[in-house]
Every structure is written in structure tokens, then in C-alpha cells.
Design a protein around this motif. Structure first.
Motif, PDB file in Angstrom:
ATOM      1  N   TYR A  27       0.856  -1.168   0.000  1.00 24.78           N
ATOM      2  CA  TYR A  27       0.000   0.000   0.000  1.00 24.78           C
ATOM      3  C   TYR A  27       0.900   1.228   0.000  1.00 24.78           C
ATOM      4  N   ASP A  44     -10.889   2.353  -2.125  1.00 25.98           N
ATOM      5  CA  ASP A  44     -10.066   1.148  -2.291  1.00 25.98           C
ATOM      6  C   ASP A  44     -10.248   0.157  -1.150  1.00 25.98           C
ATOM      7  N   GLY A  45     -11.319   0.319  -0.374  1.00 19.15           N
ATOM      8  CA  GLY A  45     -11.559  -0.555   0.767  1.00 19.15           C
ATOM      9  C   GLY A  45     -10.970  -0.014   2.057  1.00 19.15           C
ATOM     10  N   THR A  46     -10.300   1.130   1.986  1.00 17.43           N
ATOM     11  CA  THR A  46      -9.744   1.765   3.170  1.00 17.43           C
ATOM     12  C   THR A  46     -10.871   2.355   4.005  1.00 17.43           C
ATOM     13  N   SER A  47     -10.757   2.258   5.323  1.00 10.80           N
ATOM     14  CA  SER A  47     -11.751   2.801   6.226  1.00 10.80           C
ATOM     15  C   SER A  47     -11.123   3.924   7.046  1.00 10.80           C
ATOM     16  N   LYS A  80      -7.907   2.269   8.482  1.00 16.13           N
ATOM     17  CA  LYS A  80      -7.761   0.828   8.274  1.00 16.13           C
ATOM     18  C   LYS A  80      -7.591   0.521   6.798  1.00 16.13           C
ATOM     19  N   PRO A  82      -7.399  -2.295   3.671  1.00 16.71           N
ATOM     20  CA  PRO A  82      -7.963  -3.611   3.378  1.00 16.71           C
ATOM     21  C   PRO A  82      -6.863  -4.657   3.469  1.00 16.71           C
ATOM     22  N   ASP A  83      -7.240  -5.928   3.541  1.00 17.00           N
ATOM     23  CA  ASP A  83      -6.266  -7.025   3.543  1.00 17.00           C
ATOM     24  C   ASP A  83      -5.488  -6.958   2.233  1.00 17.00           C
TER      25      ASP A  83
END
Length: 155
Positions: A27, A44-47, A80, A82-83
Motif C-alpha cells: 500500500y 479502495d476498501g480503506t476505512s 484501516k 484492506p487485507d
């Protein structure tokens, strides 16, 4: 005396040890410059969130991630990812970031870097998330009475 391995087996072993390691997901680098000030969704799935609503992309020129705001107490915030390597076990990782901590008073309480199966929510202050099989590196910037400023590692 018998050699520990045949010449062919030793050659195969040395080739496999010399092979480059497979790189895991990554990342960044993340400058936040392509997102509007106030953004909490990077697509992109980031929180990005906080219990007080102050955590977001900020800035008018060079964008940055703001986790807390001066004068807004009791904030638990999270950024956060993503995986990055779904289904794979983490054996090592590298993290690099620039950090600005600024306040007119006494800064509190700190922040943490958390790696693992991170639960929902924004964590518990500088101690981050209690999670089975995870890693927490916490920068505790405030003495809560007997708990001196320190860098703490929980595994």
C-alpha cells in the motif's frame, strides 16, 4: 563419512535459498493529494473514521490524514487498510510514515499501529485494538498516573 546431501540435492537447495522471496501486497506511498479535503472514503476498501467525526483527509495544498483535532477530546480514530494479501499469513512487513503531533497544551493520549484481523470500530485510544494473533505498536504520549510515556508492543 557420508556427505550430508548429494551434490544434486545440495545444488537444488542452494538454488531455492538464493531465489528471491515473493513480495506480498503493498500500500502506498499514499499522499492523499488526489482526494478532496474532508474525504473518508478512498474507494479502495480503506476505512477512515472516528467516534467524534474529526478523522478525514485534510488540507488545501498538500493533503494529509487528520486523526484527531486540537480541542476535541476523547477521540478514537482509525485508518484501516484492506487485507493486502488475502488468505496469506504475514511473516514480515515494512511501514514508513511522516507524523505531525501538534497542540498548544499537553498532547494525549497517543496512537498505535495495528496489524492483524482488526475488529470493527475505532479501537481504544493509543492502545488500539485487542485482537487474537495481532500485533499492536503503541506510542503512549501521556502519563495517565503511573503509566509513563512510552512505546509499547503487544503481540
Amino acid at each position: 563419512m557420508k556427505p550430508p546431501c548429494s551434490a544434486l540435492a545440495c545444488a537444488a537447495l542452494s538454488l531455492s535459498l538464493a531465489a528471491p522471496a515473493a513480495l506480498a501486497g503493498g500500500y502506498g506511498p499514499q499522499s492523499f493529494n488526489s482526494y478532496a479535503s474532508g474525504a473518508t472514503d478512498l474507494g479502495d476498501g480503506t476505512s477512515i473514521s472516528s467516534n467524534t467525526g474529526v478523522c478525514s483527509v485534510r488540507g488545501s495544498g498538500n493533503r494529509y490524514l487528520r486523526l484527531t483535532a486540537n480541542g476535541t477530546g476523547n477521540t478514537s480514530a482509525s485508518f484501516k487498510l484492506p487485507d493486502l494479501d488475502p488468505g496469506s499469513e504475514i511473516s514480515e512487513f515494512t511501514v514508513a510514515f511522516d507524523l505531525l503531533m501538534s497542540t498548544s497544551g499537553t498532547p494525549a493520549d497517543g496512537f498505535s499501529l495495528n496489524v492483524g484481523d482488526i475488529p470493527a470500530g475505532d479501537g481504544g485510544g493509543e492502545g488500539g485494538f485487542a485482537m487474537a494473533g495481532g500485533l499492536v505498536i503503541a506510542w503512549d504520549t501521556y502519563n495517565n498516573g503511573g503509566d509513563p510515556q512510552s512505546i509499547e508492543v503487544f503481540a
